[in-house]
Write a protein that holds these residues in place. Structure first.
Motif, PDB file in Angstrom:
ATOM      1  N   PRO A 143       0.830  -1.212   0.000  1.00  0.00           N
ATOM      2  CA  PRO A 143       0.000   0.000   0.000  1.00  0.00           C
ATOM      3  C   PRO A 143       0.864   1.262   0.000  1.00  0.00           C
ATOM      4  CG  PRO A 143      -0.058  -1.072   2.159  1.00  0.00           C
ATOM      5  CD  PRO A 143       0.707  -1.982   1.250  1.00  0.00           C
ATOM      6  N   ASP A 144       0.327   2.339  -0.592  1.00  0.00           N
ATOM      7  CA  ASP A 144       1.000   3.627  -0.561  1.00  0.00           C
ATOM      8  C   ASP A 144       0.867   4.226   0.831  1.00  0.00           C
ATOM      9  OD1 ASP A 144       1.906   3.826  -3.118  1.00  0.00           O
ATOM     10  OD2 ASP A 144       0.085   4.779  -3.899  1.00  0.00           O
ATOM     11  N   GLY A 145       1.961   4.661   1.412  1.00  0.00           N
ATOM     12  CA  GLY A 145       1.902   5.297   2.725  1.00  0.00           C
ATOM     13  C   GLY A 145       1.904   6.794   2.581  1.00  0.00           C
ATOM     14  N   PRO A 146       1.578   7.500   3.644  1.00  0.00           N
ATOM     15  CA  PRO A 146       1.115   6.997   4.936  1.00  0.00           C
ATOM     16  C   PRO A 146      -0.285   6.372   4.850  1.00  0.00           C
ATOM     17  CG  PRO A 146       1.749   9.349   5.042  1.00  0.00           C
ATOM     18  CD  PRO A 146       1.743   8.961   3.624  1.00  0.00           C
ATOM     19  N   VAL A 147      -0.512   5.439   5.789  1.00  0.00           N
ATOM     20  CA  VAL A 147      -1.785   4.724   5.831  1.00  0.00           C
ATOM     21  C   VAL A 147      -2.553   5.138   7.091  1.00  0.00           C
ATOM     22  CG1 VAL A 147      -2.824   2.426   6.044  1.00  0.00           C
ATOM     23  CG2 VAL A 147      -0.816   2.737   4.592  1.00  0.00           C
ATOM     24  N   VAL A 148      -3.852   5.365   6.934  1.00  0.00           N
ATOM     25  CA  VAL A 148      -4.708   5.562   8.105  1.00  0.00           C
ATOM     26  C   VAL A 148      -5.682   4.394   8.159  1.00  0.00           C
ATOM     27  CG1 VAL A 148      -6.570   6.977   9.089  1.00  0.00           C
ATOM     28  CG2 VAL A 148      -4.532   8.083   8.159  1.00  0.00           C
ATOM     29  N   ILE A 149      -5.830   3.813   9.332  1.00  0.00           N
ATOM     30  CA  ILE A 149      -6.793   2.717   9.507  1.00  0.00           C
ATOM     31  C   ILE A 149      -7.915   3.209  10.411  1.00  0.00           C
ATOM     32  CG2 ILE A 149      -7.120   0.355  10.342  1.00  0.00           C
ATOM     33  CD1 ILE A 149      -4.177  -0.169   9.776  1.00  0.00           C
ATOM     34  N   VAL A 170       1.866   4.468   9.756  1.00  0.00           N
ATOM     35  CA  VAL A 170       0.456   4.098   9.905  1.00  0.00           C
ATOM     36  C   VAL A 170      -0.137   4.691  11.179  1.00  0.00           C
ATOM     37  CG1 VAL A 170       1.212   1.845  10.802  1.00  0.00           C
ATOM     38  CG2 VAL A 170      -1.168   2.130  10.115  1.00  0.00           C
ATOM     39  N   THR A 171      -1.379   5.154  11.058  1.00  0.00           N
ATOM     40  CA  THR A 171      -2.094   5.695  12.213  1.00  0.00           C
ATOM     41  C   THR A 171      -3.434   4.976  12.336  1.00  0.00           C
ATOM     42  OG1 THR A 171      -1.133   7.855  11.760  1.00  0.00           O
ATOM     43  CG2 THR A 171      -2.969   7.796  13.301  1.00  0.00           C
ATOM     44  N   LEU A 172      -3.736   4.580  13.554  1.00  0.00           N
ATOM     45  CA  LEU A 172      -4.975   3.864  13.827  1.00  0.00           C
ATOM     46  C   LEU A 172      -5.946   4.845  14.486  1.00  0.00           C
ATOM     47  CD1 LEU A 172      -5.965   0.928  13.653  1.00  0.00           C
ATOM     48  CD2 LEU A 172      -4.855   0.496  15.832  1.00  0.00           C
ATOM     49  N   VAL A 173      -7.149   4.972  13.915  1.00  0.00           N
ATOM     50  CA  VAL A 173      -8.125   5.927  14.443  1.00  0.00           C
ATOM     51  C   VAL A 173      -9.315   5.148  15.002  1.00  0.00           C
ATOM     52  CG1 VAL A 173      -9.671   7.829  13.851  1.00  0.00           C
ATOM     53  CG2 VAL A 173      -7.430   7.662  12.744  1.00  0.00           C
ATOM     54  N   ALA A 213      -5.664  13.331   2.127  1.00  0.00           N
ATOM     55  CA  ALA A 213      -5.703  13.523   3.581  1.00  0.00           C
ATOM     56  C   ALA A 213      -7.082  13.155   4.116  1.00  0.00           C
ATOM     57  CB  ALA A 213      -5.409  14.977   3.920  1.00  0.00           C
ATOM     58  N   VAL A 214      -7.140  12.921   5.430  1.00  0.00           N
ATOM     59  CA  VAL A 214      -8.438  12.776   6.084  1.00  0.00           C
ATOM     60  C   VAL A 214      -8.501  13.755   7.256  1.00  0.00           C
ATOM     61  CG1 VAL A 214      -8.786  10.354   5.445  1.00  0.00           C
ATOM     62  CG2 VAL A 214      -7.640  10.895   7.604  1.00  0.00           C
ATOM     63  N   LEU A 215      -9.705  14.247   7.483  1.00  0.00           N
ATOM     64  CA  LEU A 215      -9.921  15.137   8.621  1.00  0.00           C
ATOM     65  C   LEU A 215     -10.557  14.310   9.735  1.00  0.00           C
ATOM     66  CD1 LEU A 215      -9.939  18.153   9.600  1.00  0.00           C
ATOM     67  CD2 LEU A 215     -12.330  18.206   8.868  1.00  0.00           C
ATOM     68  N   GLU A 220      -8.053  17.356  13.736  1.00  0.00           N
ATOM     69  CA  GLU A 220      -6.716  17.109  13.189  1.00  0.00           C
ATOM     70  C   GLU A 220      -6.823  16.607  11.749  1.00  0.00           C
ATOM     71  OE1 GLU A 220      -2.806  14.359  14.326  1.00  0.00           O
ATOM     72  OE2 GLU A 220      -4.715  14.027  15.323  1.00  0.00           O
ATOM     73  N   LYS A 221      -5.901  17.075  10.898  1.00  0.00           N
ATOM     74  CA  LYS A 221      -5.883  16.592   9.515  1.00  0.00           C
ATOM     75  C   LYS A 221      -4.669  15.688   9.353  1.00  0.00           C
ATOM     76  CE  LYS A 221      -6.870  18.544   4.975  1.00  0.00           C
ATOM     77  NZ  LYS A 221      -7.116  19.777   4.229  1.00  0.00           N
ATOM     78  N   LEU A 222      -4.899  14.461   8.885  1.00  0.00           N
ATOM     79  CA  LEU A 222      -3.792  13.524   8.703  1.00  0.00           C
ATOM     80  C   LEU A 222      -3.542  13.353   7.216  1.00  0.00           C
ATOM     81  CD1 LEU A 222      -4.805  10.639  11.168  1.00  0.00           C
ATOM     82  CD2 LEU A 222      -3.024  12.369  11.532  1.00  0.00           C
ATOM     83  N   LEU A 223      -2.326  13.624   6.776  1.00  0.00           N
ATOM     84  CA  LEU A 223      -1.988  13.364   5.378  1.00  0.00           C
ATOM     85  C   LEU A 223      -1.877  11.863   5.190  1.00  0.00           C
ATOM     86  CD1 LEU A 223       0.713  16.111   4.722  1.00  0.00           C
ATOM     87  CD2 LEU A 223      -1.762  16.183   4.342  1.00  0.00           C
ATOM     88  N   CYS A 224      -2.457  11.339   4.110  1.00  0.00           N
ATOM     89  CA  CYS A 224      -2.342   9.895   3.876  1.00  0.00           C
ATOM     90  C   CYS A 224      -2.659   9.579   2.425  1.00  0.00           C
ATOM     91  CB  CYS A 224      -3.281   9.109   4.790  1.00  0.00           C
ATOM     92  SG  CYS A 224      -4.998   9.537   4.574  1.00  0.00           S
ATOM     93  N   LYS A 225      -2.152   8.457   1.968  1.00  0.00           N
ATOM     94  CA  LYS A 225      -2.446   8.033   0.598  1.00  0.00           C
ATOM     95  C   LYS A 225      -3.372   6.823   0.576  1.00  0.00           C
ATOM     96  CE  LYS A 225       1.221  10.083  -1.962  1.00  0.00           C
ATOM     97  NZ  LYS A 225       2.678   9.996  -2.041  1.00  0.00           N
ATOM     98  N   THR A 226      -3.476   6.157   1.735  1.00  0.00           N
ATOM     99  CA  THR A 226      -4.349   4.988   1.813  1.00  0.00           C
ATOM    100  C   THR A 226      -5.202   5.080   3.076  1.00  0.00           C
ATOM    101  OG1 THR A 226      -2.693   3.638   0.669  1.00  0.00           O
ATOM    102  CG2 THR A 226      -4.387   2.454   1.891  1.00  0.00           C
TER     103      THR A 226
END
Ligand SMILES: Cc1cc2nc3c(=O)[nH]c(=O)nc-3n(C[C@H](O)[C@H](O)[C@H](O)COP(=O)(O)OP(=O)(O)OC[C@H]3O[C@@H](n4cnc5c(N)ncnc54)[C@H](O)[C@@H]3O)c2cc1C
Ligand SMILES: Cc1cc2nc3c(=O)[nH]c(=O)nc-3n(C[C@H](O)[C@H](O)[C@H](O)COP(=O)(O)OP(=O)(O)OC[C@H]3O[C@@H](n4cnc5c(N)ncnc54)[C@H](O)[C@@H]3O)c2cc1C
Lengths: 279, 439
Positions: A143-149, A170-173, A213-215, A220-226
């Motif tokens: 997968p393309d990083g960064p990854v948010v789960i 990777v960041t787990l939400v 990105a996801v908000l 907080e806004k997290l930059l991510c590609k996946t």
């Protein structure tokens, strides 16, 4: 039209166990993939029946099925009130069969991002976590990083471990105040570099074509590609949606309720097999 | 430099029908589209309704075209082999203001020549549509209203145009237009094209495209609308249901030809194109509960649409279709919103005729308007939710699909409950094999 005493739909752990228990009957086990095992086949992590990986465990399960007719690459398209089913088998065509009892062992489906209707864009790069698990473990995908789960149930935790071990950020939400899943799966993250945001969810998605990105609901806004969506499973009962609980039908495994442990799936499948044999 | 008699800019449903209509004449035609597939703009996100024609002012171009197009829709869809459902519609009202709106629409509909239109009581409406809330006091019933899948219609028209000899250039963005001797040089991201006539169907950018060569008195301003889609196999209303509230338009529920229920909202401001809005979606759900209290709300997807609102130079909003001809042989369809889908064929024919007259060309006796839908299922099921097989996917690729999204728009893969989680990978593999020639 060929007749079977028992038709089992789905050759995961539940369906296989049911087939083994249905001794002395004419059984058809229909599985749409080219191998038996179901979800186990995409689990590279250890923790099945002690310390086996899901793939290894599936191999031990699938022997000793001599008395069962196994039809691989076969999707059961429909089941009707008059105890017939329409099967579609790759390269062999469609056929209709009749049966006396039906065991549904179709497993569970991941809840897709669409059902959450998160606000924002609809770019590429949003997957369900189980789909990514299959891509990584069976197709060698990275997968393309960064990854948010999103979601820290067992699948979210296992994927956080998998991604972190590939050296991808990777960041787990997780919406709840603490991580979910089983304790032994939470321990998988010990010593790994996994960002964790509790009490928060993904409230908006950004990226016109590709995910950017996801908000989070905490602002907080997290930059991510996946983005991997791991918010749970729902029983796959599509085939029997139109049926009204006929007495010749039994559900087992993840299509009956979502089981966190393989042992209880096997138990459930075995009981279903014994039940249909008993009548 | 390649040269054509006529070029269509933009492959939305309007551009696709303009291209097909050009094929009715003896001329060479090309369509250029910036994206990887046709019908990815406004056409991708709208309400899918084939309007009856009571919403439009008697005597307007919209009214004339809409009524005519609606009458012909069944024939058009059988020619192009696209599912069309003339399910009828109920416009519901609960109070005095809505009653006045319904009565006006009824009068306009009669003036526009509609048959079968009826103002009915709430009880009568509930007989026809038992799910309707007790609060509904009256309804305007229009038996001729229908629904069609917008991109299926556009893609079918485009396939048919290509079958009749037109050319399609995807991934080709128009950058500038240069007027030259006898026509135009279109400078695009994939090279220059010469053409004698232009039909500008660039949707949200149609005003800008015209400004590449001429002034344009019309400007497009945008706002948005939110949509939700329900899973198939729930008990849907049988009719399209419009909700007219005391403070204006409410939601609309459309039982689509694919079996899903599609619900749209009233317009809202648009911070980002095609991005959904959480408050908007929540408000649809609430209004839906009020309108159809017993409906099972099993949402599988939400999306947002962009509405192109044409304005004149003094800032007034223009309510009719804007068709500009800044020079002979240059036609612009600008800010075509509702009922643009319904009138796509009418508008395409209208624009093509202007070009053909300018080019002084005759009708093409070899034009064949018939097209066949993909119908070649085999036993290897790839999309499990929708039961779509590998052979159908391959046929969609043969017909021009080059992305997972394009396959989805042609055969419906990935549009079920799992939204492609289980089949996207396999479809990507099939596309890959097609590219490598190993299929
Ligand atoms: C990601 C993940 C990680 C897990 N990790 C662990 C762990 O570490 N330890 C542990 O003990 N347990 C774990 N589990 C739990 C447990 O292993 C699974 O719940 C169990 O394997 C599910 O078995 P099943 O047979 O019910 O479903 P599945 O394995 O999903 O099998 C269903 C089968 O039905 C087939 N099918 C569906 N519809 C049709 C149709 N119409 N026609 C034909 N075939 C069809 C499918 O192809 C599939 O093979 C995990 C589960 C998941 C999802
Ligand atoms: C919310 C909403 C609901 C609607 N509901 C209905 C309905 O229920 N019934 C009905 O009849 N009508 C409806 N309409 C109207 C209908 O959807 C539109 O009239 C129709 O889809 C417009 O199609 P189009 O071809 O003009 O635009 P588009 O589909 O946007 O096509 C324009 C194309 O031009 C391309 N393009 C733009 N610039 C360039 C360039 N420089 N170079 C190359 N290509 C370019 C774009 O990529 C795009 O593909 C609705 C509209 C909206 C917004």
């Amino acid at each position: 039209m060929e007749h079977y005493d028992i038709l089992i739909v789905g050759g995961g752990a539940a369906g296989i166990s049911a087939a083994k228990a249905a001794k002395g009957k004419k059984v058809l086990l229909a599985e749409r993939e080219e191998k038996l095992g179901g979800i186990l086949l995409q689990c590279a992590h250890r923790g099945f029946g002690g310390d086996l990986s899901g793939m290894e465990y599936a191999a031990t399960l699938a022997d000793d099925l001599d008395n069962v007719e196994i039809s691989l690459n076969t999707t059961v398209l429909s089941v009707s009130e008059n105890k017939t089913a329409l099967l579609s088998q790759k390269d062999c065509g469609r056929r209709e069969i009749s049966f006396s009892r039906l065991i549904l062992a179709t497993g569970a489906m991941e809840i897709a991002a669409g059902a959450l209707h998160i606000a924002g864009d609809r770019p590429k790069g949003v997957y369900t976590a189980g789909m990514m698990q299959k891509l990584v473990n069976c197709n060698g995908f990275v997968p393309d990083g960064p990854v948010v789960i999103l979601g820290s149930g067992d699948i979210g935790l296992i994927m956080a471990e998998t991604v972190a071990k590939m050296d991808i950020p990777v960041t787990l939400v997780e919406k709840a105040a603490a991580l979910g899943g089983m304790a032994r799966n939470r321990r998988r993250l010990d010593g790994l570099d996994v960002g964790i945001r509790l009490g928060s969810t993904v409230s908006e998605i950004f990226g016109e074509k590709e995910l950017e990105a996801v908000l989070l609901s905490n602002g907080e806004k997290l930059l991510c590609k996946t983005l991997l969506v791991a918010v749970g499973l729902e029983c796959d009962r599509k085939l029997i949606k139109k049926l009204e609980n006929p007495e010749w039908l039994r559900l087992c495994g993840n299509c009956e309720r979502v089981h966190p442990m393989i042992e209880s799936v096997i138990n459930d499948g075995t009981q279903a097999g014994e039940w249909v044999c008993g009548i | 430099m390649k040269s054509y008699d006529a070029a269509v800019i933009g492959g939305g449903v309007l551009g696709c029908f303009a291209l097909r209509s050009l094929c009715r004449y003896r001329l060479s035609a090309v369509l250029i589209e910036a994206q990887a597939d046709v019908c990815m703009g406004i056409t991708r996100a709208n309400s899918a309704i084939v309007y009856a024609g009571y919403d439009n002012k008697p005597g307007s171009l919209k009214a004339r075209m809409c009524v005519r197009a609606n009458r012909r829709f069944h024939e058009l869809c059988s020619e192009l082999d696209v599912p069309f459902s003339r399910c009828g519609s109920l416009m519901t009202g609960c109070g005095e203001k809505a009653k006045a709106v319904l009565e006006k629409k009824y009068r306009d509909g009669i003036a526009n020549g509609l048959e079968g239109l009826a103002l009915i009581s709430g009880d009568k409406a509930r007989k026809m549509e038992p799910m309707l809330s007790r609060d509904v006091k009256m309804a305007l019933y229009a038996p001729m209203t229908g629904t069609v899948n917008p991109w299926r219609l556009g893609i079918a028209a485009c396939e048919n145009a290509v079958h009749n000899g037109a050319e399609l250039r995807l991934n080709t963005k128009l950058l500038t237009i240069e007027k030259t001797e006898g026509g135009y040089v279109l400078r695009t991201s994939t090279g220059d094209i010469f053409c004698k006539a232009v039909i500008n169907c660039a949707g949200l950018s149609a005003d800008m495209v015209q400004r590449m060569a001429f002034p344009c008195a019309v400007s497009i301003e945008t706002d948005a609308a939110d949509f939700i889609v329900m899973d198939k196999d729930i008990d849907n209303p049988a009719h399209i249901i419009f909700q007219e509230k005391e403070n204006g338009k409410g939601i609309t529920a459309v039982p689509c030809t694919e079996g899903n229920l599609l619900i749209d909202s009233a317009p809202r401001a648009m911070p980002r194109p095609f991005a959904t809005d959480a408050a908007g979606i929540d408000s649809i759900k609430k209004q839906l509960t009020a309108l159809l209290p017993e409906l099972e709300q099993d949402i599988i997807r939400a999306f947002a649409a962009v509405r192109p609102n044409p304005h004149s130079e003094d800032g007034r909003s223009i309510n009719d279709f804007c068709i500009e001809t800044p020079a002979p042989g240059f036609v612009s369809l600008i800010g075509i919103k509702t009922p643009g889908l319904t009138c796509a064929e009418e508008l395409g024919r209208y624009a093509a005729k202007i070009c053909a007259d300018y080019l002084n060309t005759e009708e093409n006796p070899h034009f064949d308007g018939r097209r066949k839908a993909i119908n070649c299922a085999d036993d290897d099921i790839v999309c499990l939710c929708q039961g779509i097989s590998r052979a159908e996917i391959i046929e969609s690729i043969r017909r021009g699909a080059r992305t997972v999204e394009a396959v989805k728009r042609r055969v419906g893969t990935g549009m079920g409950r799992c939204q492609g989680s289980r089949c996207e990978v396999r479809i990507a593999q099939i596309l890959e094999r097609y590219r490598n020639g190993t299929l």
